[in-house]
Structures are given as C-alpha cells and as structure tokens.
Design a protein around this motif. Structure first.
Motif, PDB file in Angstrom:
ATOM      1  N   THR A 159      35.179  62.606  82.976  1.00  7.55           N
ATOM      2  CA  THR A 159      35.914  61.812  83.729  1.00  7.55           C
ATOM      3  C   THR A 159      35.872  62.318  85.135  1.00  7.55           C
ATOM      4  N   PRO A 160      34.775  62.146  85.800  1.00  4.15           N
ATOM      5  CA  PRO A 160      34.755  62.453  87.162  1.00  4.15           C
ATOM      6  C   PRO A 160      35.343  61.569  88.064  1.00  4.15           C
ATOM      7  N   ASP A 161      35.792  61.954  89.189  1.00  2.00           N
ATOM      8  CA  ASP A 161      36.327  61.101  90.195  1.00  2.00           C
ATOM      9  C   ASP A 161      35.408  59.853  90.972  1.00  2.00           C
ATOM     10  N   VAL A 162      36.121  58.986  91.434  1.00  2.00           N
ATOM     11  CA  VAL A 162      35.280  57.810  92.023  1.00  2.00           C
ATOM     12  C   VAL A 162      35.183  58.297  93.589  1.00  2.00           C
ATOM     13  N   GLY A 163      34.033  58.304  94.076  1.00  2.00           N
ATOM     14  CA  GLY A 163      33.851  58.749  95.347  1.00  2.00           C
ATOM     15  C   GLY A 163      32.840  59.959  95.582  1.00  2.00           C
ATOM     16  N   ALA A 164      32.537  60.415  96.772  1.00  2.00           N
ATOM     17  CA  ALA A 164      31.783  61.626  96.792  1.00  2.00           C
ATOM     18  C   ALA A 164      32.686  62.824  96.867  1.00  2.00           C
ATOM     19  N   ASP A 165      33.796  62.949  96.654  1.00  7.71           N
ATOM     20  CA  ASP A 165      34.775  64.048  96.401  1.00  7.71           C
ATOM     21  C   ASP A 165      35.437  64.087  95.244  1.00  7.71           C
ATOM     22  N   GLU A 166      35.261  65.387  94.616  1.00  8.19           N
ATOM     23  CA  GLU A 166      35.851  65.782  93.331  1.00  8.19           C
ATOM     24  C   GLU A 166      36.901  66.644  93.541  1.00  8.19           C
ATOM     25  N   GLY A 167      38.126  66.329  92.810  1.00  4.55           N
ATOM     26  CA  GLY A 167      39.246  67.219  92.905  1.00  4.55           C
ATOM     27  C   GLY A 167      40.386  66.998  91.974  1.00  4.55           C
ATOM     28  N   SER A 168      41.545  67.634  92.458  1.00  7.69           N
ATOM     29  CA  SER A 168      42.518  67.472  91.330  1.00  7.69           C
ATOM     30  C   SER A 168      43.447  66.626  92.070  1.00  7.69           C
ATOM     31  N   PHE A 169      43.355  65.387  92.005  1.00 11.35           N
ATOM     32  CA  PHE A 169      44.168  64.271  92.955  1.00 11.35           C
ATOM     33  C   PHE A 169      45.304  63.726  91.784  1.00 11.35           C
ATOM     34  N   THR A 170      46.168  62.938  92.484  1.00 12.85           N
ATOM     35  CA  THR A 170      47.336  62.406  91.579  1.00 12.85           C
ATOM     36  C   THR A 170      46.500  61.051  91.151  1.00 12.85           C
TER      37      THR A 170
END
Length: 172
Positions: A159-170
């Motif tokens: 489940t990658p993040d949408v956009g150019a930045d991968e992180g631990s978001f809310t």
C-alpha cells in the motif's frame, strides 16, 4: 507530485494544466498528486488538474491508470478536474463517470504539503495532517518497478503512498 499556483496580470484567457496529455498516445497515470490552484484569466481561462489535447478516448488512457489525487481548487466552470476542449468535469464524480473503470480509486483533496507558501516549495507531506495520500496508492511493478520515492525511501510494497513522497503520514 505536481503543484501549480500561477497568475497572470495581463492575459484574460490565461490558463494552466497540472498535467497535459496527448489524446492520441497512451498514458498510464498511477499514484500521482496533481494540484493546480492557479488563478484562471477572466475570459476563457481554465485551471485544470488533468487536461487532454483533444477528445477523451479510453483507448489512450491505460486501464491500469488509478489511485491519483487530482485537485484544481473549488470546483467551478473554470476550476476543473478534467478538460479536453469539450468535456469539462468540475467534480471527481463527473470525472470518474467519464473515465470508468479507470481511476476508480482516484480522489480530490488539497494534500498537506510541508511548504507551498514560499519558494522553494517543499512537496513532502506533513506527517500530522490526515490525508487520503497515506497508503492510497497501488504497487507499480510494470512496465518498471517503482520501489523507492523521490528521496530514495523504500515504497510500501502493498500500500504505497500517493505522490512522490513515501512516509508515515496520517491516513483518513
């Protein structure tokens, strides 16, 4: 990730497009953030997230296109999610009807970028503000594998993040 916030002091037909796609070549859009909050000209200008050079034709929009964030400000006749010169979709619901079954998991939100107030912009996402971008993507393994983000951080394999930045978001 794309962020546009442009204005023109002289062109009444001034318009901008977050992404401009040829209507006669195949495009495959997955896991993108396209934000266009530019100010359109007063006469015939448009602020568009996803624009085509001619009439939409599903043949040229890959069936794998999905999980995109398209945002063009408050929906109106001049702030559009999609435009192809004829069709003007103000809302994500209208857009999804047009491109179905493509972009079934697409959404529209103004992502919580770290800094869009002053140049240079920082298009990393804030970790404390809820966003649909968190885990809203889909793994990309073909035609090439996308295993890292633009900072060379590993993408979540399922489940990658949408956009150019991968992180631990809310997430929302």
């Amino acid at each position: 990730s794309v962020y546009l916030n442009a204005t023109s002091t002289s062109a009444t037909t001034f318009g901008t497009s977050g992404i401009y796609k040829s209507s006669s070549t195949t495009g495959d859009f997955r896991n993108n953030i396209i934000v266009n909050v530019s100010t359109p000209g007063a006469t015939g200008g448009f602020t568009v997230a996803h624009r085509w050079s001619g009439a939409y034709n599903a043949t040229y929009y890959a069936a794998t296109s999905n999980n995109n964030c398209f945002y063009a400000g408050t929906p109106s006749a001049t702030n559009l999610i999609f435009y192809d010169g004829t069709n003007a979709d103000q809302t994500m619901a209208d857009y999804k009807t047009r491109v179905s079954p493509r972009d079934a998991a697409a959404f529209s939100e103004n992502p919580p970028f770290i800094n869009i107030a002053t140049a240079p912009y920082n298009l990393h996402l804030q970790t404390t503000v809820a966003t649909q971008c968190e885990s809203g993507g889909t793994p990309v393994t073909a035609p090439i594998a996308v295993a890292v983000d633009f900072d060379n951080d590993a993408r979540n394999a399922s489940t990658p993040d949408v956009g150019a930045d991968e992180g631990s978001f809310t997430g929302l």
